[in-house]
Design an enzyme around this catalytic site. Structure first.
Site, PDB file in Angstrom:
ATOM      1  N   LYS A 162       0.849  -1.196   0.000  1.00 54.63           N
ATOM      2  CA  LYS A 162       0.000   0.000   0.000  1.00 54.63           C
ATOM      3  C   LYS A 162       0.882   1.241   0.000  1.00 54.63           C
ATOM      4  CE  LYS A 162      -3.926  -2.179   2.208  1.00 54.63           C
ATOM      5  NZ  LYS A 162      -4.482  -2.666   3.451  1.00 54.63           N
ATOM      6  N   ASP A 218     -11.365   3.237   3.819  1.00 51.35           N
ATOM      7  CA  ASP A 218     -11.722   1.816   3.763  1.00 51.35           C
ATOM      8  C   ASP A 218     -13.231   1.642   3.597  1.00 51.35           C
ATOM      9  OD1 ASP A 218      -9.889  -0.217   3.745  1.00 51.35           O
ATOM     10  OD2 ASP A 218      -9.523  -0.175   5.906  1.00 51.35           O
ATOM     11  N   GLN A 250      -4.909  -1.322   9.563  1.00 50.16           N
ATOM     12  CA  GLN A 250      -4.834  -2.663   8.975  1.00 50.16           C
ATOM     13  C   GLN A 250      -5.479  -3.692   9.907  1.00 50.16           C
ATOM     14  OE1 GLN A 250      -3.480  -3.442   5.810  1.00 50.16           O
ATOM     15  NE2 GLN A 250      -4.433  -5.414   6.255  1.00 50.16           N
TER      16      GLN A 250
END
Ligand code: NDP
Length: 295
Positions: free
Chosen positions: A55, A122, A99
């Site tokens: 990422k 997200d 995460q």
């Protein structure tokens, strides 16, 4: 026998990332804004470490700022929440990603809720889930967003198609169902208690598999000409070692769909790897650019 198209998610994601980089450059020149994505990793899960590194690399390649925060495995929930609060108020940070999974002493729902929903790239915050469910603009979870892009690229207009989604998680199945409803599909959502799954799959023009069970969907289940999107990422146990399935190392990666048996029946199918996976990070960058543009 149908000629099955292999949907190249890797190539699609590369094109999307190049387009995002062009739009980032324009935002920098015209508005003097550099989009910034903060990624917080707690603990030392090897698979998460690989995702976070990827990422960060792709964020920088798109011309955005990448901020990485690594906290130890025994981090208190309060410490993580304080970090998130700091990032919520940082004007250089437009997107925040924590995460998952998190160590067991930390409540995932509390962490997701703590992220400012305007920085929730997200798309997991209840505000964004609610906006999607009610058909309003907000952040859409990256994996289903990537699946939708691949479906539209393959089929064009999705209106009137019958889609079945296997899995009802908050991060894939449910948002995928909302997105396909928005596209005027007729949507069936299946889960672990669904009866006679093969008969339901047989009726569908679109099959999205997100169950986390290796090679479950068989070619014989499909309606000939169906388009199959395989979200699953499952690592089979290594033949040459005793490493467990699901680890960062080990055996072959497979999806939730039995790829070989679907060839010749499906009109199109995503491979694993190289299908949905690369789209997820590209959509994360898309969401981060969107957050920066709205800032
Ligand atoms: P979850 O474990 O959160 O959810 C799995 C869902 O599948 C549940 O709703 C469960 O039903 C359902 N299910 C389980 N077994 C069956 C079955 N035999 N038949 C029908 N439904 C079943 O998984 P996620 O949604 O997080 O992920 C799904 C898969 O996608 C995983 O392999 C994951 O690794 C992968 N993934 C890939 C991503 C990518 O970037 N490509 C991103 C995110 C996930 P119930 O609700 O009844 O328990």
């Amino acid at each position: 026998m149908t000629q099955t198209k292999i949907i190249d998610g890797k190539a699609f994601a590369e094109k999307l990332r190049a387009d995002i980089a062009r739009r980032v450059a324009k935002l920098k020149t015209e508005k003097h804004i550099t989009p910034g994505l903060a990624v917080v990793l707690v603990g030392d899960n090897p698979a998460s470490d690989v995702y976070v590194k990827n990422k960060a690399k792709q964020t920088r390649e798109a011309g955005m700022n990448s901020y990485e925060f690594r906290l130890p495995e025994d981090t208190y929930e309060a410490t993580l929440l304080a970090k998130i609060e700091e990032l919520n108020h940082d004007p250089n940070v437009h997107g925040i990603l924590v995460q998952l999974p998190l160590p067991k002493q930390i409540n995932e729902a509390a962490v997701i809720h703590a992220v400012d929903h305007k920085k929730d790239v997200d798309g997991f915050h209840v505000v964004n889930a609610g906006l999607l469910a009610t058909g309003q603009p907000g952040f859409v979870p990256c994996t289903p967003l990537g699946c939708l892009m691949l479906l539209k690229d393959t089929l064009g207009d999705l209106s009137g198609k019958h889609a079945i989604i296997l899995g009802r998680s908050n991060i894939v199945g449910k948002p995928m169902a909302a997105l396909l409803l928005r596209e005027n599909c007729t949507v069936t959502v299946a889960h672990s208690k669904t009866k006679d799954l093969p008969a339901l799959v047989k009726q569908a023009d679109i099959v999205v598999a997100a169950i986390g069970k290796p090679e479950t969907v068989k070619g014989a289940w499909l309606k000939p000409g169906a388009v199959v999107i395989d979200v699953g990422i499952n690592r089979l146990p290594s033949l040459s070692s005793s490493l467990p399935a699901g680890g960062a190392q080990g055996g072959k990666l497979v999806g939730d769909v039995d790829f070989e048996s679907c060839k010749g029946i499906a009109a199109a199918i995503t491979p694993v790897p190289g299908g949905v996976g690369p789209m997820t990070i590209a959509c994360l960058l898309e969401n981060t650019l969107k957050a920066a543009t709205a800032s």
